[in-house]
Design a protein around this motif. Structure first.
Motif, PDB file in Angstrom:
ATOM      1  N   THR A 146      27.380 -22.839  -6.065  1.00  0.00           N
ATOM      2  CA  THR A 146      26.242 -22.102  -5.601  1.00  0.00           C
ATOM      3  C   THR A 146      25.058 -22.193  -6.587  1.00  0.00           C
ATOM      4  O   THR A 146      25.060 -21.229  -7.013  1.00  0.00           O
ATOM      5  CB  THR A 146      26.450 -20.377  -4.774  1.00  0.00           C
ATOM      6  OG1 THR A 146      27.973 -20.674  -4.006  1.00  0.00           O
ATOM      7  CG2 THR A 146      25.276 -19.634  -3.818  1.00  0.00           C
ATOM      8  N   THR A 149      18.630 -19.652  -6.624  1.00  0.00           N
ATOM      9  CA  THR A 149      17.181 -19.873  -6.823  1.00  0.00           C
ATOM     10  C   THR A 149      16.108 -18.571  -6.657  1.00  0.00           C
ATOM     11  O   THR A 149      14.973 -18.836  -6.640  1.00  0.00           O
ATOM     12  CB  THR A 149      16.865 -20.880  -5.240  1.00  0.00           C
ATOM     13  OG1 THR A 149      16.796 -19.860  -4.246  1.00  0.00           O
ATOM     14  CG2 THR A 149      17.603 -22.245  -5.275  1.00  0.00           C
ATOM     15  N   GLY A 156      16.309 -20.354   0.046  1.00  0.00           N
ATOM     16  CA  GLY A 156      17.225 -21.573  -0.387  1.00  0.00           C
ATOM     17  C   GLY A 156      16.162 -22.743   0.664  1.00  0.00           C
ATOM     18  O   GLY A 156      16.419 -24.071   0.404  1.00  0.00           O
ATOM     19  N   HIS A 157      16.335 -22.766   1.574  1.00  0.00           N
ATOM     20  CA  HIS A 157      15.126 -23.752   3.314  1.00  0.00           C
ATOM     21  C   HIS A 157      14.341 -23.472   2.350  1.00  0.00           C
ATOM     22  O   HIS A 157      13.894 -25.085   2.042  1.00  0.00           O
ATOM     23  CB  HIS A 157      14.998 -22.938   4.302  1.00  0.00           C
ATOM     24  CG  HIS A 157      14.452 -23.732   5.221  1.00  0.00           C
ATOM     25  ND1 HIS A 157      15.924 -24.862   5.850  1.00  0.00           N
ATOM     26  CD2 HIS A 157      13.701 -23.716   5.511  1.00  0.00           C
ATOM     27  CE1 HIS A 157      14.598 -25.906   6.575  1.00  0.00           C
ATOM     28  NE2 HIS A 157      13.758 -25.235   6.326  1.00  0.00           N
ATOM     29  N   LYS A 160      15.383 -26.593  -0.955  1.00  0.00           N
ATOM     30  CA  LYS A 160      15.981 -27.597  -0.047  1.00  0.00           C
ATOM     31  C   LYS A 160      14.887 -28.707   0.077  1.00  0.00           C
ATOM     32  O   LYS A 160      15.539 -29.464   0.389  1.00  0.00           O
ATOM     33  CB  LYS A 160      17.549 -27.210   0.956  1.00  0.00           C
ATOM     34  CG  LYS A 160      17.051 -28.095   2.000  1.00  0.00           C
ATOM     35  CD  LYS A 160      18.096 -27.373   3.652  1.00  0.00           C
ATOM     36  CE  LYS A 160      18.523 -28.945   4.262  1.00  0.00           C
ATOM     37  NZ  LYS A 160      19.214 -28.024   5.893  1.00  0.00           N
ATOM     38  N   ILE A 172      21.084 -31.769   1.040  1.00  0.00           N
ATOM     39  CA  ILE A 172      21.732 -30.785   1.185  1.00  0.00           C
ATOM     40  C   ILE A 172      21.651 -29.456   2.897  1.00  0.00           C
ATOM     41  O   ILE A 172      20.514 -29.787   3.304  1.00  0.00           O
ATOM     42  CB  ILE A 172      22.571 -29.815   0.574  1.00  0.00           C
ATOM     43  CG1 ILE A 172      20.506 -28.813  -0.118  1.00  0.00           C
ATOM     44  CG2 ILE A 172      22.179 -30.009  -0.864  1.00  0.00           C
ATOM     45  CD1 ILE A 172      21.418 -27.789  -0.379  1.00  0.00           C
ATOM     46  N   ASN A 173      23.181 -29.365   3.030  1.00  0.00           N
ATOM     47  CA  ASN A 173      23.450 -28.515   4.153  1.00  0.00           C
ATOM     48  C   ASN A 173      23.660 -27.617   4.211  1.00  0.00           C
ATOM     49  O   ASN A 173      23.039 -26.707   5.344  1.00  0.00           O
ATOM     50  CB  ASN A 173      24.728 -29.462   4.702  1.00  0.00           C
ATOM     51  CG  ASN A 173      24.133 -31.108   5.952  1.00  0.00           C
ATOM     52  OD1 ASN A 173      23.375 -31.560   6.235  1.00  0.00           O
ATOM     53  ND2 ASN A 173      25.722 -31.222   5.453  1.00  0.00           N
ATOM     54  N   LYS A 174      23.909 -26.347   3.553  1.00  0.00           N
ATOM     55  CA  LYS A 174      23.985 -25.212   3.195  1.00  0.00           C
ATOM     56  C   LYS A 174      23.660 -24.588   2.144  1.00  0.00           C
ATOM     57  O   LYS A 174      22.720 -24.989   1.389  1.00  0.00           O
ATOM     58  CB  LYS A 174      25.411 -24.647   2.759  1.00  0.00           C
ATOM     59  CG  LYS A 174      26.936 -25.496   3.785  1.00  0.00           C
ATOM     60  CD  LYS A 174      26.769 -25.470   5.013  1.00  0.00           C
ATOM     61  CE  LYS A 174      27.742 -25.846   5.424  1.00  0.00           C
ATOM     62  NZ  LYS A 174      28.657 -25.592   7.169  1.00  0.00           N
ATOM     63  N   THR A 175      22.601 -23.668   3.091  1.00  0.00           N
ATOM     64  CA  THR A 175      21.697 -22.736   2.204  1.00  0.00           C
ATOM     65  C   THR A 175      21.868 -21.320   2.837  1.00  0.00           C
ATOM     66  O   THR A 175      22.244 -20.780   3.398  1.00  0.00           O
ATOM     67  CB  THR A 175      20.229 -23.114   2.746  1.00  0.00           C
ATOM     68  OG1 THR A 175      19.300 -23.040   3.917  1.00  0.00           O
ATOM     69  CG2 THR A 175      19.568 -24.490   1.804  1.00  0.00           C
ATOM     70  N   SER A 176      21.410 -20.400   1.901  1.00  0.00           N
ATOM     71  CA  SER A 176      21.567 -19.155   3.022  1.00  0.00           C
ATOM     72  C   SER A 176      20.047 -17.976   2.078  1.00  0.00           C
ATOM     73  O   SER A 176      19.358 -19.145   2.093  1.00  0.00           O
ATOM     74  CB  SER A 176      22.011 -18.379   1.677  1.00  0.00           C
ATOM     75  OG  SER A 176      22.005 -17.512   0.096  1.00  0.00           O
ATOM     76  N   SER A 179      20.125 -18.738  -1.927  1.00  0.00           N
ATOM     77  CA  SER A 179      20.590 -19.867  -2.929  1.00  0.00           C
ATOM     78  C   SER A 179      21.022 -21.587  -1.715  1.00  0.00           C
ATOM     79  O   SER A 179      20.552 -21.151  -0.750  1.00  0.00           O
ATOM     80  CB  SER A 179      21.987 -19.551  -2.777  1.00  0.00           C
ATOM     81  OG  SER A 179      22.475 -19.157  -2.138  1.00  0.00           O
ATOM     82  N   VAL A 180      21.092 -21.746  -2.892  1.00  0.00           N
ATOM     83  CA  VAL A 180      21.722 -23.611  -2.149  1.00  0.00           C
ATOM     84  C   VAL A 180      23.293 -23.824  -2.799  1.00  0.00           C
ATOM     85  O   VAL A 180      23.694 -23.445  -3.301  1.00  0.00           O
ATOM     86  CB  VAL A 180      20.664 -24.911  -1.630  1.00  0.00           C
ATOM     87  CG1 VAL A 180      19.091 -24.628  -2.190  1.00  0.00           C
ATOM     88  CG2 VAL A 180      20.753 -25.089  -3.905  1.00  0.00           C
TER      89      VAL A 180
END
Length: 265
Positions: A146, A149, A156-157, A160, A172-176, A179-180
């Protein structure tokens, strides 16, 4: 008694949507097997995709024959990323990989001395076995990395799309919110790990150049964004129990009708 699902297609050799259910239960044969199969058949299809099933079987056979070597390389790549990103002050000023101490406060952990895989004081990487065999009940999968950022002022988006995808060609697929998530698998090569580190350094270099152009100080708007991502977290209400209208009449506990609550929301 442990029941878990593993998204095989994300870590091992399998087609998309390939997944397995792992069971470790001493009482499975005697008491839970029938109930498990009834629940499983309720949610599964009578016409499964045999290509996916065949890929799962091939992946299982591959891990049986070569799994130890594959998993060892996967762990080495993850630890390499954590080590080289963690020991670089140039990178950690803006971006860093979160560890168990960053995610779980010390007061909730049995062994608060084991802060995770990267030791900031000694600037060394801890062994996988040292973390997993400690008295701490919380431990992270080292292959899930993780990247925090918030110090960049980017969500995160945004990181990304604007940086990883558009500037570095990394998807990548997973972000918050701040964070990525990266993950290594048996298909990860050393060259891809090295390219990711190079791309992170490239992003950090551009942040550093922007800071120099502003005289060493970030703009007020940027500082506000950083503060929002670091401190102004969305407060979630403490869930205590279901409303009486959603409670079962014969229930002695806090159980309720989640489905009805969802559609009434």
């Amino acid at each position: 008694r442990v029941y878990c699902t593993q998204s095989t297609h994300k870590s091992l050799t399998a087609f998309r949507q390939g997944s397995m259910i792992h069971i470790f239960d001493q009482r499975f044969r005697g008491g839970a097997e029938m109930a498990f199969h009834e629940a499983y058949y309720t949610h599964t299809s009578t016409s499964p995709n045999y290509q996916i099933l065949a890929s799962l079987d091939a992946g299982r056979s591959q891990m049986q024959l070569e799994g130890f070597e594959f998993v060892l390389e996967m762990l080495e790549h993850a630890m390499y990323l954590r080590k080289h990103a963690g020991e670089s002050e140039f990178i950690t000023k803006w971006l860093w990989f979160l560890d168990v101490a960053d995610l779980i406060p010390a007061e909730y952990r049995t062994d608060s001395r084991c802060t995770g895989y990267w030791d900031n004081e000694g600037c060394v990487i801890r062994r996988f076995e040292d973390c997993w065999m400690s008295d701490d009940e919380f431990v992270l999968d080292p292959t899930r990395l993780t990247l925090y950022t918030a110090a960049t002022g980017l969500t995160g988006h945004q990181f990304k799309v604007d940086w990883l995808m558009n500037k570095c060609g990394i998807q990548i697929n997973k972000t918050s919110r701040n964070s990525v998530l990266f993950q290594t698998n048996i298909g990860t090569s050393f060259s891809s790990v090295a390219y990711l580190l190079q791309s992170i350094r490239k992003c950090v270099h551009e942040f550093a150049v922007t800071q120099e152009e502003t005289g060493g100080n970030l703009s007020v708007l940027w500082q506000k964004k950083v503060r929002q991502l670091k401190e102004d977290h969305t407060l979630l209400p403490d869930f205590t129990a279901f409303h009486m209208a959603l409670r079962h009449q014969d229930s002695l506990g806090p159980e309720g009708d989640m489905r009805r609550a969802f559609y009434l929301a």
